[in-house]
Design a protein around this motif. Sequence first.
Motif, PDB file in Angstrom:
ATOM      1  N   LEU A   1      42.293 -27.198   6.377  1.00  0.00           N
ATOM      2  CA  LEU A   1      42.619 -27.874   5.116  1.00  0.00           C
ATOM      3  C   LEU A   1      41.547 -28.909   4.764  1.00  0.00           C
ATOM      4  O   LEU A   1      41.175 -29.057   3.594  1.00  0.00           O
ATOM      5  CB  LEU A   1      43.986 -28.546   5.214  1.00  0.00           C
ATOM      6  CG  LEU A   1      45.160 -27.574   5.392  1.00  0.00           C
ATOM      7  CD1 LEU A   1      46.478 -28.347   5.401  1.00  0.00           C
ATOM      8  CD2 LEU A   1      45.176 -26.533   4.279  1.00  0.00           C
ATOM      9  N   MET A   2      41.048 -29.627   5.783  1.00  0.00           N
ATOM     10  CA  MET A   2      39.991 -30.604   5.504  1.00  0.00           C
ATOM     11  C   MET A   2      38.751 -29.892   4.958  1.00  0.00           C
ATOM     12  O   MET A   2      38.062 -30.419   4.079  1.00  0.00           O
ATOM     13  CB  MET A   2      39.674 -31.395   6.775  1.00  0.00           C
ATOM     14  CG  MET A   2      40.829 -32.286   7.195  1.00  0.00           C
ATOM     15  SD  MET A   2      40.644 -32.884   8.894  1.00  0.00           S
ATOM     16  CE  MET A   2      39.773 -34.401   8.582  1.00  0.00           C
ATOM     17  N   ALA A   3      38.476 -28.699   5.464  1.00  0.00           N
ATOM     18  CA  ALA A   3      37.333 -27.927   4.955  1.00  0.00           C
ATOM     19  C   ALA A   3      37.563 -27.569   3.484  1.00  0.00           C
ATOM     20  O   ALA A   3      36.659 -27.702   2.649  1.00  0.00           O
ATOM     21  CB  ALA A   3      37.118 -26.665   5.791  1.00  0.00           C
TER      22      ALA A   3
ATOM     23  N   LEU B   1      37.484 -34.873  13.801  1.00  0.00           N
ATOM     24  CA  LEU B   1      37.434 -35.806  14.913  1.00  0.00           C
ATOM     25  C   LEU B   1      38.625 -36.746  14.752  1.00  0.00           C
ATOM     26  O   LEU B   1      38.525 -37.796  14.116  1.00  0.00           O
ATOM     27  CB  LEU B   1      36.106 -36.582  14.791  1.00  0.00           C
ATOM     28  CG  LEU B   1      35.409 -37.087  16.017  1.00  0.00           C
ATOM     29  CD1 LEU B   1      35.159 -35.958  16.994  1.00  0.00           C
ATOM     30  CD2 LEU B   1      34.078 -37.715  15.615  1.00  0.00           C
ATOM     31  N   GLY B   2      39.768 -36.322  15.307  1.00  0.00           N
ATOM     32  CA  GLY B   2      40.965 -37.153  15.203  1.00  0.00           C
ATOM     33  C   GLY B   2      41.462 -37.470  16.595  1.00  0.00           C
ATOM     34  O   GLY B   2      40.661 -37.651  17.513  1.00  0.00           O
ATOM     35  N   THR B   3      42.776 -37.506  16.773  1.00  0.00           N
ATOM     36  CA  THR B   3      43.327 -37.673  18.116  1.00  0.00           C
ATOM     37  C   THR B   3      42.784 -36.543  18.989  1.00  0.00           C
ATOM     38  O   THR B   3      42.391 -36.750  20.125  1.00  0.00           O
ATOM     39  CB  THR B   3      44.867 -37.615  18.039  1.00  0.00           C
ATOM     40  OG1 THR B   3      45.296 -38.649  17.160  1.00  0.00           O
ATOM     41  CG2 THR B   3      45.487 -37.798  19.408  1.00  0.00           C
ATOM     42  N   GLY B   4      42.756 -35.340  18.433  1.00  0.00           N
ATOM     43  CA  GLY B   4      42.109 -34.193  19.083  1.00  0.00           C
ATOM     44  C   GLY B   4      40.920 -33.744  18.250  1.00  0.00           C
ATOM     45  O   GLY B   4      40.547 -34.388  17.274  1.00  0.00           O
ATOM     46  N   ILE B   5      40.333 -32.593  18.649  1.00  0.00           N
ATOM     47  CA  ILE B   5      39.151 -32.053  17.952  1.00  0.00           C
ATOM     48  C   ILE B   5      39.492 -30.679  17.398  1.00  0.00           C
ATOM     49  O   ILE B   5      40.081 -29.854  18.096  1.00  0.00           O
ATOM     50  CB  ILE B   5      37.971 -31.864  18.930  1.00  0.00           C
ATOM     51  CG1 ILE B   5      37.747 -33.115  19.777  1.00  0.00           C
ATOM     52  CG2 ILE B   5      36.706 -31.452  18.187  1.00  0.00           C
ATOM     53  CD1 ILE B   5      37.126 -34.254  19.052  1.00  0.00           C
ATOM     54  N   GLY B   6      39.129 -30.422  16.161  1.00  0.00           N
ATOM     55  CA  GLY B   6      39.327 -29.093  15.584  1.00  0.00           C
ATOM     56  C   GLY B   6      38.118 -28.718  14.763  1.00  0.00           C
ATOM     57  O   GLY B   6      37.211 -29.523  14.564  1.00  0.00           O
ATOM     58  N   CYS B   7      38.101 -27.493  14.263  1.00  0.00           N
ATOM     59  CA  CYS B   7      36.961 -27.047  13.467  1.00  0.00           C
ATOM     60  C   CYS B   7      37.423 -26.064  12.393  1.00  0.00           C
ATOM     61  O   CYS B   7      38.148 -25.113  12.692  1.00  0.00           O
ATOM     62  CB  CYS B   7      35.928 -26.388  14.388  1.00  0.00           C
ATOM     63  SG  CYS B   7      34.452 -25.823  13.539  1.00  0.00           S
ATOM     64  N   GLY B   8      37.052 -26.321  11.165  1.00  0.00           N
ATOM     65  CA  GLY B   8      37.303 -25.389  10.070  1.00  0.00           C
ATOM     66  C   GLY B   8      36.016 -24.608   9.820  1.00  0.00           C
ATOM     67  O   GLY B   8      34.936 -25.197   9.776  1.00  0.00           O
TER      68      GLY B   8
ATOM     69  N   SER C   1      40.764 -35.912   2.601  1.00  0.00           N
ATOM     70  CA  SER C   1      40.304 -34.510   2.657  1.00  0.00           C
ATOM     71  C   SER C   1      41.439 -33.572   3.060  1.00  0.00           C
ATOM     72  O   SER C   1      41.575 -32.485   2.506  1.00  0.00           O
ATOM     73  CB  SER C   1      39.101 -34.350   3.587  1.00  0.00           C
ATOM     74  OG  SER C   1      39.440 -34.667   4.912  1.00  0.00           O
ATOM     75  N   GLY C   2      42.281 -33.981   4.003  1.00  0.00           N
ATOM     76  CA  GLY C   2      43.379 -33.128   4.456  1.00  0.00           C
ATOM     77  C   GLY C   2      44.408 -32.879   3.365  1.00  0.00           C
ATOM     78  O   GLY C   2      44.802 -31.726   3.118  1.00  0.00           O
TER      79      GLY C   2
END
Lengths: 402, 402
Positions: free
Chosen positions: B189-191, B211-218, B381-382
Amino acid sequence: MKRTTPRQENAQRERLLRLLQDGPRNRAELGDLVRLSRSALAGELARLSELALIEEVELATSRKGRRSRMVRLSPSLRFAAVVIGAASVNVAITTGDLEILAQASESCDARQGPDAALSVALDLLGELRSQGLAPRLHGVGMGVPGPVSFRDDFAVVPPVMPGWDRYPVRDALTRRLGCPALIDNDANLMALGEMHAGVARTAGDFLLVKLGTGIGCGIVIDGGIHRGASGSAGDIGHVQLDDHGPACLCGNTGCLEAYIGGTAIARQAEEAARSGTSAGLAERLARAGRLTAQDAGAAAAAGDATAIAMIRDGGRRLGQVLADLVSFFNPGLIVIAGGLADLTGLGHVVLTEVRSVVHRRSPPLATRELPIMLSELGDTSGVVGAAKLISTHVLSHRPADL
Amino acid sequence: MKRTTPRQENAQRERLLRLLQDGPRNRAELGDLVRLSRSALAGELARLSELALIEEVELATSRKGRRSRMVRLSPSLRFAAVVIGAASVNVAITTGDLEILAQASESCDARQGPDAALSVALDLLGELRSQGLAPRLHGVGMGVPGPVSFRDDFAVVPPVMPGWDRYPVRDALTRRLGCPALIDNDANLMALGEMHAGVARTAGDFLLVKLGTGIGCGIVIDGGIHRGASGSAGDIGHVQLDDHGPACLCGNTGCLEAYIGGTAIARQAEEAARSGTSAGLAERLARAGRLTAQDAGAAAAAGDATAIAMIRDGGRRLGQVLADLVSFFNPGLIVIAGGLADLTGLGHVVLTEVRSVVHRRSPPLATRELPIMLSELGDTSGVVGAAKLISTHVLSHRPADL
């Protein structure tokens, strides 16, 4: 009235010709499959006939010999495929529907530069054509073992191929063979080959891992090659696994290619032979003066514990890199291909290790339905892919571009 | 006559409405941009007007106040966005063209399960709506910090969110809000948000690192989210960097999230405070009883050498993972976003390290024209992406699906 743009026309023609690459069809089937009206289809087929790309014939379509009027690719279409490896050149001539009519290969060190490799390739093609197989070539596709700037049609800084950087390969081929030419990374071509005739026939999203002298990866998304912003996508051979790992040919340390691939396995086999940890490899080295990945595979197949451990370790390293890519990319299939994948004592050992590491380390959601398998095409996936690349280009572009 | 398939109609409508999300247009512009004849466009616009999705109005189109008949999205369209974080819930209400009318957030531990988080989200939305902003909602988009089985519309085994596995979030939202709902991974969603209103507005292929509590990638390919074969693409938080590294919440060791992300940075800051390596962090810990990534960032901004070294190390680890992804995927842009990216003393330090590692380790062809930048959208962004997801769905689907 609705206008049809040139781009839409190309897409229609590409779909039409892609269907015909899978075999002859009658008009009604074609019209339904490409969603064209009878008159639009007739116009399109007339243009393609004029270009001698297709023809209509009476063919038997049932066991009882009932004959029906069918559209097929012209049987005089011929494509050439050239795949440059680090240590060999492989060429083939195919029909329009990518049946291989003849194939040949010869040893050639890519480090000698593009002139030497092209000269070997053109000689091999000349020999095949002298048998009358391809009086006229309609296009040539070529693969190289390094990144290709697809937009500009040349290989760029391929680590194992000094001299190839920005060499105008496409122009050289077109000039010498008098037909359109395209060049691509070899792993991308192998992925196209697997989609056309191999284990990836029904896969839309998959990774093709090339296990040759070096390591490469073809990425397929929605049935098309993902080349990335500058054409270097899939360049996984120099992913760093260990800062303090073995030296790599690229100048860094601990790259994936420093652990697995023809060069790494041969080096480790010679080390094992010289250090006395493997009597079998020492004997082979004494006999031949040097060792190859094939020797390591043969020793492993014969039960040599050192050779098996070495190949397993390489498989685990490849598995680590693929596990990360599975987490990131979530492919629907992984195909392991290339010269090493075919070797007795090597391909299946690597496959087992890769499966084990990926299933242990990647998220369950990504591995639950993820087949990981060896290619079944042997050394034809690259040439079939090269012929596919150029045939799609030639068949789907407008006459002016031919 | 050429038939237009339902799929083509959807694609035309989607392009039309996507154009209108960027602002009003006159009919001639719209017809040219979506390549529709005047009559086909008139028919399409009439259908959309009937559905109250668009309207035609006289608008001033020049500085001199010249008025022209323009098509725009209906000003009464309202979308809701819900982004569940590991520690907070963020909601917003937007117009049809995704302008945020109101936004609110509240702390909430996602580990309490979906009922608690949804209850907070619905309360927040209820408060915003009680101000009369959105008498009717046309759709709600929701993000969760874990993999989503997009086909089935539920979150699947998200490591930080026990209780969410296969919970029917979409149904729950639709039932409570009486409008269509879609759920996706927060980084995806941020992407979408960055593509609509952020630094990725003109990018077709890029990576959005959360780069939040955890790490994700769009992962964005050709302007669309790549979700992968089972919806888990982009799950890079548990890529293993070191077999013998620190323990991760997922049960493994040495995962990326064990080095960087809100949880890892807070843990390292507390360790530094307790072990006496940072007087500044010890002081903050004594004052607050616990430390967060914000404390580490503030300490770093104040010159605390331990805090700076810790954040730099995290940035280097993220850089290692991204360097491998750049080799593999060859993106055209990398955007670093999320709660930590905005923190003073943190975002820019991480950015610098990432740039340095990626440019040193990835192939030159892949990094030559690769911008790596921080998001400028902050925490919007989210929610913008969530609104984009559901608005695209609602606006481009046929009436029967609404």
